[in-house]
Design a protein around this motif. Structure first.
Motif, PDB file in Angstrom:
ATOM      1  N   LYS A   2       0.866  -1.184   0.000  1.00 30.40           N
ATOM      2  CA  LYS A   2       0.000   0.000   0.000  1.00 30.40           C
ATOM      3  C   LYS A   2       0.900   1.231   0.000  1.00 30.40           C
ATOM      4  CE  LYS A   2      -4.065  -1.992   2.246  1.00 30.40           C
ATOM      5  NZ  LYS A   2      -3.640  -3.405   2.207  1.00 30.40           N
ATOM      6  N   TYR A   4       0.962   5.206   0.587  1.00 28.27           N
ATOM      7  CA  TYR A   4       0.189   6.277   1.216  1.00 28.27           C
ATOM      8  C   TYR A   4       0.843   7.622   0.926  1.00 28.27           C
ATOM      9  CZ  TYR A   4      -1.887   2.561   4.074  1.00 28.27           C
ATOM     10  OH  TYR A   4      -2.544   1.440   4.506  1.00 28.27           O
ATOM     11  N   ILE A  66      -9.469   0.981   5.612  1.00 26.26           N
ATOM     12  CA  ILE A  66      -8.713   0.844   4.355  1.00 26.26           C
ATOM     13  C   ILE A  66      -7.396   0.107   4.606  1.00 26.26           C
ATOM     14  CG2 ILE A  66      -7.469   2.138   2.567  1.00 26.26           C
ATOM     15  CD1 ILE A  66      -9.707   4.306   2.853  1.00 26.26           C
ATOM     16  N   ALA A  67      -6.719   0.451   5.695  1.00 26.09           N
ATOM     17  CA  ALA A  67      -5.423  -0.189   5.991  1.00 26.09           C
ATOM     18  C   ALA A  67      -5.588  -1.689   6.223  1.00 26.09           C
ATOM     19  CB  ALA A  67      -4.784   0.482   7.207  1.00 26.09           C
ATOM     20  N   ARG A  69      -7.670  -3.629   4.661  1.00 29.28           N
ATOM     21  CA  ARG A  69      -8.056  -4.359   3.437  1.00 29.28           C
ATOM     22  C   ARG A  69      -6.872  -5.146   2.896  1.00 29.28           C
ATOM     23  NH1 ARG A  69     -11.433  -0.148  -0.395  1.00 29.28           N
ATOM     24  NH2 ARG A  69     -12.789   0.619   1.256  1.00 29.28           N
ATOM     25  N   PRO A  72      -2.802  -4.568  -2.650  1.00 25.83           N
ATOM     26  CA  PRO A  72      -2.152  -3.277  -2.847  1.00 25.83           C
ATOM     27  C   PRO A  72      -3.146  -2.181  -3.221  1.00 25.83           C
ATOM     28  CG  PRO A  72      -1.852  -4.646  -4.782  1.00 25.83           C
ATOM     29  CD  PRO A  72      -2.613  -5.477  -3.793  1.00 25.83           C
ATOM     30  N   LEU A  73      -2.775  -0.972  -2.931  1.00 24.73           N
ATOM     31  CA  LEU A  73      -3.549   0.187  -3.378  1.00 24.73           C
ATOM     32  C   LEU A  73      -2.719   1.449  -3.196  1.00 24.73           C
ATOM     33  CD1 LEU A  73      -4.614   1.779  -0.583  1.00 24.73           C
ATOM     34  CD2 LEU A  73      -6.259  -0.070  -0.564  1.00 24.73           C
ATOM     35  N   VAL A  74      -3.170   2.509  -3.831  1.00 27.53           N
ATOM     36  CA  VAL A  74      -2.593   3.836  -3.605  1.00 27.53           C
ATOM     37  C   VAL A  74      -3.655   4.652  -2.883  1.00 27.53           C
ATOM     38  CG1 VAL A  74      -1.676   5.921  -4.682  1.00 27.53           C
ATOM     39  CG2 VAL A  74      -1.202   3.680  -5.716  1.00 27.53           C
ATOM     40  N   LEU A  75      -3.279   5.248  -1.754  1.00 25.93           N
ATOM     41  CA  LEU A  75      -4.234   6.052  -0.979  1.00 25.93           C
ATOM     42  C   LEU A  75      -3.744   7.494  -0.870  1.00 25.93           C
ATOM     43  CD1 LEU A  75      -6.816   6.150   0.877  1.00 25.93           C
ATOM     44  CD2 LEU A  75      -5.236   5.861   2.798  1.00 25.93           C
ATOM     45  N   GLY A  95       2.033   0.278   5.272  1.00 26.58           N
ATOM     46  CA  GLY A  95       2.381   0.600   3.893  1.00 26.58           C
ATOM     47  C   GLY A  95       3.618   1.466   3.793  1.00 26.58           C
TER      48      GLY A  95
END
Ligand SMILES: Nc1ncnc2c1ncn2[C@@H]1O[C@H](COP(=O)(O)OP(=O)(O)O)[C@@H](O)[C@H]1O
Ligand SMILES: O=C(O)C1=C[C@@H](OP(=O)(O)O)[C@@H](O)[C@H](O)C1
Ligand SMILES: [Mg+2]
Length: 192
Positions: A2, A4, A66-67, A69, A72-75, A95
Protein backbone atom coordinates in the motif's frame (compact mmCIF):
# COMPACT_ATOMS: atom_id res chain seq x y z
CA UNK A 1 1.99 -3.04 -1.05
CA UNK A 2 0.00 0.00 0.00
CA UNK A 3 1.34 3.40 -0.98
CA UNK A 4 0.19 6.28 1.22
CA UNK A 5 0.61 9.87 0.06
CA UNK A 6 0.74 12.45 2.83
CA UNK A 7 1.33 16.21 2.85
CA UNK A 8 -0.29 19.60 3.00
CA UNK A 9 -3.48 20.50 1.15
CA UNK A 10 -2.52 21.33 -2.43
CA UNK A 11 0.60 19.17 -2.41
CA UNK A 12 -1.00 16.95 -5.04
CA UNK A 13 -1.87 13.81 -3.06
CA UNK A 14 -5.13 13.27 -4.89
CA UNK A 15 -3.76 14.21 -8.32
CA UNK A 16 -0.51 12.24 -8.05
CA UNK A 17 -2.19 9.32 -6.30
CA UNK A 18 -4.65 8.90 -9.14
CA UNK A 19 -1.87 9.17 -11.75
CA UNK A 20 0.38 6.67 -9.96
CA UNK A 21 -2.42 4.19 -9.46
CA UNK A 22 -3.38 4.41 -13.13
CA UNK A 23 0.24 4.01 -14.14
CA UNK A 24 0.72 0.87 -12.08
CA UNK A 25 -2.80 -0.45 -12.63
CA UNK A 26 -3.42 -0.39 -8.88
CA UNK A 27 -6.66 0.53 -7.12
CA UNK A 28 -6.81 4.19 -6.09
CA UNK A 29 -8.63 5.51 -3.06
CA UNK A 30 -8.95 9.06 -1.81
CA UNK A 31 -9.56 9.14 1.92
CA UNK A 32 -11.68 12.28 1.72
CA UNK A 33 -13.89 10.69 -0.94
CA UNK A 34 -14.29 7.57 1.19
CA UNK A 35 -15.29 9.73 4.18
CA UNK A 36 -17.83 11.57 2.03
CA UNK A 37 -19.27 8.25 0.86
CA UNK A 38 -19.56 6.96 4.43
CA UNK A 39 -21.01 10.17 5.88
CA UNK A 40 -23.30 10.89 2.94
CA UNK A 41 -22.16 14.52 3.15
CA UNK A 42 -19.45 16.59 1.50
CA UNK A 43 -16.47 17.65 3.65
CA UNK A 44 -17.56 21.29 4.20
CA UNK A 45 -20.99 20.05 5.36
CA UNK A 46 -19.42 17.58 7.81
CA UNK A 47 -17.30 20.37 9.31
CA UNK A 48 -20.22 22.78 9.42
CA UNK A 49 -22.81 20.45 10.93
CA UNK A 50 -20.68 18.22 13.17
CA UNK A 51 -17.37 20.06 13.63
CA UNK A 52 -13.76 19.11 13.00
CA UNK A 53 -13.56 16.61 15.89
CA UNK A 54 -16.29 14.51 14.31
CA UNK A 55 -14.52 14.68 10.93
CA UNK A 56 -11.28 13.50 12.57
CA UNK A 57 -13.04 10.53 14.17
CA UNK A 58 -14.55 9.54 10.83
CA UNK A 59 -11.18 10.00 9.14
CA UNK A 60 -9.45 7.72 11.66
CA UNK A 61 -12.15 5.07 11.33
CA UNK A 62 -12.15 5.02 7.52
CA UNK A 63 -8.34 4.98 7.41
CA UNK A 64 -8.20 1.91 9.64
CA UNK A 65 -10.75 0.13 7.48
CA UNK A 66 -8.71 0.84 4.36
CA UNK A 67 -5.42 -0.19 5.99
CA UNK A 68 -7.00 -3.51 6.99
CA UNK A 69 -8.06 -4.36 3.44
CA UNK A 70 -6.04 -7.03 1.71
CA UNK A 71 -4.04 -6.22 -1.40
CA UNK A 72 -2.15 -3.28 -2.85
CA UNK A 73 -3.55 0.19 -3.38
CA UNK A 74 -2.59 3.84 -3.61
CA UNK A 75 -4.23 6.05 -0.98
CA UNK A 76 -4.34 9.84 -1.07
CA UNK A 77 -4.82 10.88 2.55
CA UNK A 78 -6.15 14.26 3.72
CA UNK A 79 -3.67 16.93 4.77
CA UNK A 80 -4.38 16.45 8.46
CA UNK A 81 -4.61 12.66 8.46
CA UNK A 82 -1.18 11.79 9.92
CA UNK A 83 -1.58 14.35 12.72
CA UNK A 84 -4.65 12.98 14.56
CA UNK A 85 -5.70 9.87 16.47
CA UNK A 86 -2.38 8.07 16.09
CA UNK A 87 -3.11 7.70 12.38
CA UNK A 88 0.57 8.05 11.57
CA UNK A 89 1.30 4.75 13.31
CA UNK A 90 -1.33 3.06 11.12
CA UNK A 91 0.16 4.59 7.99
CA UNK A 92 3.72 3.66 8.89
CA UNK A 93 2.82 0.12 9.82
CA UNK A 94 0.62 -0.88 6.93
CA UNK A 95 2.38 0.60 3.89
CA UNK A 96 4.97 2.90 2.37
CA UNK A 97 4.41 6.55 3.22
CA UNK A 98 5.52 9.33 0.88
CA UNK A 99 5.53 12.97 1.98
CA UNK A 100 4.86 15.40 -0.86
CA UNK A 101 6.81 18.35 0.49
CA UNK A 102 5.84 21.30 -1.69
CA UNK A 103 6.88 24.90 -0.83
CA UNK A 104 4.19 27.05 0.78
CA UNK A 105 4.27 29.64 -2.02
CA UNK A 106 3.51 26.90 -4.55
CA UNK A 107 0.73 25.46 -2.35
CA UNK A 108 -0.82 28.93 -2.02
CA UNK A 109 -0.71 29.46 -5.78
CA UNK A 110 -2.38 26.10 -6.42
CA UNK A 111 -5.06 26.70 -3.79
CA UNK A 112 -5.82 30.31 -4.65
CA UNK A 113 -8.71 29.29 -6.91
CA UNK A 114 -12.11 29.64 -5.29
CA UNK A 115 -13.07 26.09 -6.15
CA UNK A 116 -10.05 24.72 -4.27
CA UNK A 117 -10.66 26.89 -1.19
CA UNK A 118 -14.38 26.11 -1.17
CA UNK A 119 -13.83 22.38 -0.87
CA UNK A 120 -11.40 22.77 2.08
CA UNK A 121 -13.24 24.16 5.10
CA UNK A 122 -10.06 24.85 7.09
CA UNK A 123 -8.80 27.07 4.28
CA UNK A 124 -12.13 28.73 3.64
CA UNK A 125 -12.25 30.05 7.21
CA UNK A 126 -8.55 30.60 7.85
CA UNK A 127 -7.90 34.13 6.61
CA UNK A 128 -4.85 34.62 4.37
CA UNK A 129 -4.08 31.30 2.73
CA UNK A 130 -0.28 31.59 2.78
CA UNK A 131 -0.21 32.48 6.49
CA UNK A 132 -2.44 29.52 7.37
CA UNK A 133 -0.37 27.19 5.22
CA UNK A 134 2.87 28.35 6.87
CA UNK A 135 1.51 28.01 10.41
CA UNK A 136 -0.14 24.68 9.71
CA UNK A 137 2.95 23.27 8.03
CA UNK A 138 5.06 24.20 11.04
CA UNK A 139 2.77 22.24 13.38
CA UNK A 140 2.50 19.28 10.99
CA UNK A 141 6.10 18.90 9.87
CA UNK A 142 7.00 16.68 12.82
CA UNK A 143 4.41 14.19 11.58
CA UNK A 144 5.09 14.48 7.86
CA UNK A 145 8.83 14.08 8.26
CA UNK A 146 8.38 10.58 9.63
CA UNK A 147 7.34 9.41 6.15
CA UNK A 148 9.61 6.77 4.70
CA UNK A 149 10.12 8.79 1.53
CA UNK A 150 10.02 12.49 0.83
CA UNK A 151 9.26 13.96 -2.55
CA UNK A 152 10.46 17.54 -2.31
CA UNK A 153 10.04 20.70 -4.30
CA UNK A 154 7.62 22.13 -6.77
CA UNK A 155 9.53 20.37 -9.52
CA UNK A 156 7.56 17.16 -9.12
CA UNK A 157 5.27 18.18 -11.93
CA UNK A 158 2.69 16.04 -13.57
CA UNK A 159 4.65 15.68 -16.78
CA UNK A 160 7.46 14.02 -14.84
CA UNK A 161 5.09 11.30 -13.77
CA UNK A 162 4.32 10.26 -17.32
CA UNK A 163 6.85 7.51 -17.67
CA UNK A 164 7.50 5.80 -20.95
CA UNK A 165 8.21 2.33 -19.72
CA UNK A 166 5.79 0.34 -17.66
CA UNK A 167 7.62 -0.88 -14.55
CA UNK A 168 7.07 -4.38 -13.29
CA UNK A 169 5.79 -3.01 -10.03
CA UNK A 170 6.56 -0.66 -7.20
CA UNK A 171 8.99 -2.29 -4.85
CA UNK A 172 9.72 0.49 -2.42
CA UNK A 173 9.49 -2.00 0.42
CA UNK A 174 12.85 -3.43 -0.59
CA UNK A 175 14.47 -0.37 0.97
CA UNK A 176 12.56 -0.19 4.25
CA UNK A 177 14.84 2.37 5.85
CA UNK A 178 15.19 4.56 2.83
CA UNK A 179 14.35 8.15 3.72
CA UNK A 180 15.59 10.34 0.96
CA UNK A 181 14.78 13.45 -0.95
CA UNK A 182 14.03 12.70 -4.55
CA UNK A 183 11.38 13.22 -7.14
CA UNK A 184 8.90 10.57 -8.06
CA UNK A 185 10.64 9.57 -11.23
CA UNK A 186 13.75 8.78 -9.23
CA UNK A 187 11.80 6.90 -6.61
CA UNK A 188 10.15 4.76 -9.24
CA UNK A 189 13.21 4.17 -11.38
CA UNK A 190 15.50 3.34 -8.49
CA UNK A 191 13.15 1.01 -6.73
CA UNK A 192 11.45 -1.00 -9.40
N1 LIG B 1 2.45 18.78 -9.39
C1 LIG B 1 1.50 19.70 -9.56
N2 LIG B 1 1.79 20.79 -10.30
C2 LIG B 1 0.86 21.76 -10.49
N3 LIG B 1 -0.39 21.73 -9.97
C3 LIG B 1 -0.72 20.66 -9.23
C4 LIG B 1 0.19 19.60 -8.98
N4 LIG B 1 -0.41 18.68 -8.19
C5 LIG B 1 -1.64 19.15 -7.95
N5 LIG B 1 -1.85 20.32 -8.58
C6 LIG B 1 -3.08 21.13 -8.53
O1 LIG B 1 -3.21 21.60 -7.19
C7 LIG B 1 -4.56 21.53 -6.76
C8 LIG B 1 -4.65 20.62 -5.53
O2 LIG B 1 -4.27 19.29 -5.91
P1 LIG B 1 -4.78 18.02 -5.11
O3 LIG B 1 -4.30 16.83 -5.84
O4 LIG B 1 -6.24 18.13 -4.84
O5 LIG B 1 -3.96 18.19 -3.75
P2 LIG B 1 -4.20 17.52 -2.33
O6 LIG B 1 -5.02 16.28 -2.54
O7 LIG B 1 -2.82 17.23 -1.82
O8 LIG B 1 -4.89 18.57 -1.51
C9 LIG B 1 -5.36 21.02 -7.96
O9 LIG B 1 -5.88 22.13 -8.64
C10 LIG B 1 -4.32 20.32 -8.81
O10 LIG B 1 -4.65 20.34 -10.18
O1 LIG C 1 -5.48 19.66 5.95
C1 LIG C 1 -6.54 19.21 6.45
O2 LIG C 1 -6.70 19.13 7.69
C2 LIG C 1 -7.61 18.75 5.54
C3 LIG C 1 -7.29 18.49 4.22
C4 LIG C 1 -8.28 18.03 3.25
O3 LIG C 1 -7.68 17.14 2.31
P1 LIG C 1 -6.60 17.64 1.22
O4 LIG C 1 -5.25 17.65 1.87
O5 LIG C 1 -6.69 16.63 0.12
O6 LIG C 1 -7.01 19.01 0.78
C5 LIG C 1 -9.47 17.35 3.95
O7 LIG C 1 -9.06 16.11 4.50
C6 LIG C 1 -10.03 18.22 5.04
O8 LIG C 1 -10.54 19.40 4.44
C7 LIG C 1 -8.98 18.56 6.10
MG1 LIG D 1 -6.82 15.54 -1.70
Amino acid sequence: MKLYLIGMPGSGKTTLGRALAAHYALPFLDLDAEIVARAGQVIPAIFLQHGEAHFRRLEAEVLRDIAARPGPLVLATGGGTPCFHDNLAVLLEAGVTVWLDVPVAELAARLSKGVEKGSRPLLATSGPTEKWLQETLSTRTRFYQQARLRCAGARARLRRWRLRRRPRGLRLHQRPNCRRTCNFVNIILRHR
